[in-house]
Design an enzyme around this catalytic site. Structure first.
Site, PDB file in Angstrom:
ATOM      1  N   LYS A   1       0.834  -1.211   0.000  1.00 19.52           N
ATOM      2  CA  LYS A   1       0.000   0.000   0.000  1.00 19.52           C
ATOM      3  C   LYS A   1       0.871   1.265   0.000  1.00 19.52           C
ATOM      4  O   LYS A   1       0.635   2.186  -0.766  1.00 19.52           O
ATOM      5  CB  LYS A   1      -0.916   0.033   1.243  1.00 19.52           C
ATOM      6  CG  LYS A   1      -1.853  -1.163   1.355  1.00 19.52           C
ATOM      7  CD  LYS A   1      -2.808  -1.029   2.529  1.00 19.52           C
ATOM      8  CE  LYS A   1      -2.164  -0.996   3.898  1.00 19.52           C
ATOM      9  NZ  LYS A   1      -1.480  -2.247   4.298  1.00 19.52           N
TER      10      LYS A   1
ATOM     11  N   ARG B   1      -9.314   0.691   9.176  1.00 19.62           N
ATOM     12  CA  ARG B   1      -8.866  -0.668   9.478  1.00 19.62           C
ATOM     13  C   ARG B   1      -9.927  -1.441  10.246  1.00 19.62           C
ATOM     14  O   ARG B   1      -9.717  -2.609  10.558  1.00 19.62           O
ATOM     15  CB  ARG B   1      -7.605  -0.611  10.328  1.00 19.62           C
ATOM     16  CG  ARG B   1      -6.309  -0.796   9.518  1.00 19.62           C
ATOM     17  CD  ARG B   1      -5.184  -0.659  10.498  1.00 19.62           C
ATOM     18  NE  ARG B   1      -3.969  -1.308  10.135  1.00 19.62           N
ATOM     19  CZ  ARG B   1      -2.910  -0.692   9.612  1.00 19.62           C
ATOM     20  NH1 ARG B   1      -2.985   0.570   9.299  1.00 19.62           N
ATOM     21  NH2 ARG B   1      -1.805  -1.359   9.389  1.00 19.62           N
TER      22      ARG B   1
ATOM     23  N   ARG C   1      12.008  -6.015   5.097  1.00 20.56           N
ATOM     24  CA  ARG C   1      11.789  -4.625   4.683  1.00 20.56           C
ATOM     25  C   ARG C   1      12.716  -3.662   5.423  1.00 20.56           C
ATOM     26  O   ARG C   1      12.968  -3.812   6.611  1.00 20.56           O
ATOM     27  CB  ARG C   1      10.344  -4.245   4.976  1.00 20.56           C
ATOM     28  CG  ARG C   1      10.002  -2.816   4.629  1.00 20.56           C
ATOM     29  CD  ARG C   1       8.530  -2.604   4.501  1.00 20.56           C
ATOM     30  NE  ARG C   1       7.841  -2.529   5.777  1.00 20.56           N
ATOM     31  CZ  ARG C   1       6.546  -2.244   5.892  1.00 20.56           C
ATOM     32  NH1 ARG C   1       5.821  -2.047   4.803  1.00 20.56           N
ATOM     33  NH2 ARG C   1       5.973  -2.198   7.069  1.00 20.56           N
TER      34      ARG C   1
ATOM     35  N   ARG D   1      11.706  -1.217  10.826  1.00 21.75           N
ATOM     36  CA  ARG D   1      10.643  -0.771  11.736  1.00 21.75           C
ATOM     37  C   ARG D   1      10.535  -1.713  12.932  1.00 21.75           C
ATOM     38  O   ARG D   1      10.694  -2.922  12.793  1.00 21.75           O
ATOM     39  CB  ARG D   1       9.300  -0.758  10.989  1.00 21.75           C
ATOM     40  CG  ARG D   1       9.027   0.555  10.299  1.00 21.75           C
ATOM     41  CD  ARG D   1       7.819   0.521   9.426  1.00 21.75           C
ATOM     42  NE  ARG D   1       6.638  -0.090  10.013  1.00 21.75           N
ATOM     43  CZ  ARG D   1       5.433  -0.087   9.438  1.00 21.75           C
ATOM     44  NH1 ARG D   1       5.269   0.510   8.271  1.00 21.75           N
ATOM     45  NH2 ARG D   1       4.411  -0.665  10.013  1.00 21.75           N
TER      46      ARG D   1
ATOM     47  N   ARG E   1       0.154  -8.789  13.547  1.00 23.09           N
ATOM     48  CA  ARG E   1      -0.466  -7.799  12.652  1.00 23.09           C
ATOM     49  C   ARG E   1      -1.341  -8.496  11.618  1.00 23.09           C
ATOM     50  O   ARG E   1      -2.409  -7.995  11.257  1.00 23.09           O
ATOM     51  CB  ARG E   1       0.621  -6.960  11.967  1.00 23.09           C
ATOM     52  CG  ARG E   1       1.295  -5.993  12.935  1.00 23.09           C
ATOM     53  CD  ARG E   1       2.604  -5.464  12.388  1.00 23.09           C
ATOM     54  NE  ARG E   1       2.461  -4.616  11.224  1.00 23.09           N
ATOM     55  CZ  ARG E   1       3.467  -4.308  10.403  1.00 23.09           C
ATOM     56  NH1 ARG E   1       4.680  -4.800  10.613  1.00 23.09           N
ATOM     57  NH2 ARG E   1       3.266  -3.518   9.377  1.00 23.09           N
TER      58      ARG E   1
HETATM   59  P1  AMP Z   1       1.043   0.654   9.136  1.00 23.66           P
HETATM   60  O1  AMP Z   1       2.199   1.566   8.934  1.00 23.66           O
HETATM   61  O2  AMP Z   1      -0.164   1.080   8.338  1.00 23.66           O
HETATM   62  O3  AMP Z   1       1.404  -0.797   8.933  1.00 23.66           O
HETATM   63  O4  AMP Z   1       0.610   0.806  10.680  1.00 23.66           O
HETATM   64  C1  AMP Z   1       1.497   0.454  11.722  1.00 23.66           C
HETATM   65  C2  AMP Z   1       0.728   0.306  13.011  1.00 23.66           C
HETATM   66  O5  AMP Z   1       0.102   1.546  13.354  1.00 23.66           O
HETATM   67  C3  AMP Z   1      -0.403  -0.719  12.990  1.00 23.66           C
HETATM   68  O6  AMP Z   1       0.043  -2.044  13.235  1.00 23.66           O
HETATM   69  C4  AMP Z   1      -1.284  -0.190  14.121  1.00 23.66           C
HETATM   70  O7  AMP Z   1      -0.744  -0.500  15.391  1.00 23.66           O
HETATM   71  C5  AMP Z   1      -1.178   1.320  13.939  1.00 23.66           C
HETATM   72  N1  AMP Z   1      -2.216   1.837  13.003  1.00 23.66           N
HETATM   73  C6  AMP Z   1      -2.025   2.419  11.795  1.00 23.66           C
HETATM   74  N2  AMP Z   1      -3.187   2.752  11.228  1.00 23.66           N
HETATM   75  C7  AMP Z   1      -4.157   2.367  12.095  1.00 23.66           C
HETATM   76  C8  AMP Z   1      -5.580   2.418  12.059  1.00 23.66           C
HETATM   77  N3  AMP Z   1      -6.254   2.921  11.026  1.00 23.66           N
HETATM   78  N4  AMP Z   1      -6.239   1.927  13.143  1.00 23.66           N
HETATM   79  C9  AMP Z   1      -5.595   1.442  14.210  1.00 23.66           C
HETATM   80  N5  AMP Z   1      -4.265   1.328  14.290  1.00 23.66           N
HETATM   81  C10 AMP Z   1      -3.529   1.803  13.238  1.00 23.66           C
END
Ligand code: AMP
Length: 224
Positions: free
Chosen positions: A13, A88, A127, A162, A173
């Site tokens: 994404k 999400r 990554r 990360r 996740r």
């Molecule tokens: P991402 O970078 O999108 O993979 O997000 C990393 C982490 O941030 C996720 O595993 C969640 O802990 C938190 N996070 C990001 N976006 C959301 C969302 N829309 N709702 C809840 N937690 C989020």
């Protein structure tokens, strides 16, 4: 053009969003990036969010909904936006509908990038991400290594892994995605907005498929 990019962690994404910004000149809104910036700054929101993020769990809905409400009201979103990592959960999607209605706006396409789970684990654990938040370029130690180890090809900044890209957190996740986020496909299918795409092949191939759908107004769900 208002887009949602949906897909498991590591589906691509963020990578595709960065290419879409260049092509359509509309902003990417990544709740993950906004939360990571808050963690780095050490704000109260960041401190609370870090616990959830490190465990591979979702940050509470009210926190991310607040972030999105503020962000979508900004002027640069008027021409369109790419939502990456939001919504999400179904309550987040419902809140988004309300916010957009209040702004006389709506979602045009929900691009769902489908990738096999084990492939996601391999992608995420290998990554590496550019430390420069304004760049954020991503690499993979095997599939798309940087020219110079540990250094971003684009801006020369150091790369890092990360905190949540270790295998145990990645598995959490994925479980969270299957349980809380996958039901969004049904939520948006009913509205006729889902455009499924096979997230395998080259980054450019996948990008061209997305552009074909969103620029061509292709509304069927065949993934073409
Ligand atoms: P991402 O970078 O999108 O993979 O997000 C990393 C982490 O941030 C996720 O595993 C969640 O802990 C938190 N996070 C990001 N976006 C959301 C969302 N829309 N709702 C809840 N937690 C989020």
């Amino acid at each position: 053009m208002n887009l949602i990019l949906l897909g498991g962690p590591g589906a691509g994404k963020g990578t595709q969003a960065k290419k879409l910004i260049d092509k359509f000149q509309i902003p990417q809104i990544s709740t993950g990036d906004i939360l990571r910036a808050a963690v780095k700054e050490g704000t109260e929101m960041g401190r609370k969010a870090k616990e959830f993020m490190d465990a591979g769990k979702l940050v509470p809905d009210e926190v991310v909904i607040g972030i999105i409400k503020d962000r979508l009201a900004q002027a640069d979103c008027k021409k369109g936006f790419i939502l990456d990592g939001f919504p999400r959960t179904v309550p987040q999607a419902e809140a988004l509908d309300k916010v957009l209605t209040s702004l006389s706006s709506k979602i045009d396409h929900v691009v769902s990038i489908d990738v096999d789970e084990e492939a996601l684990v391999t992608r995420l654990t290998g990554r590496r991400t550019c430390k420069n938040a304004a760049c954020g370029q991503m690499f993979h130690i095997k599939f798309t290594p940087p020219k110079k180890e540990g250094t971003c090809d684009k801006c020369g900044t150091e790369l890092y892994q990360r905190d949540d890209d270790n295998e145990a957190t990645v598995r959490n996740r994925l479980a969270t995605y299957n349980q809380a986020t996958a039901p969004l496909i049904g939520y948006y299918k009913v509205k006729g907005l889902v455009r499924p795409i096979a997230g395998v092949g080259s980054i450019d191939d996948i990008f061209n498929k997305i552009v074909g759908i969103v620029a061509g107004g292709h509304a069927c769900a065949c993934g073409r």
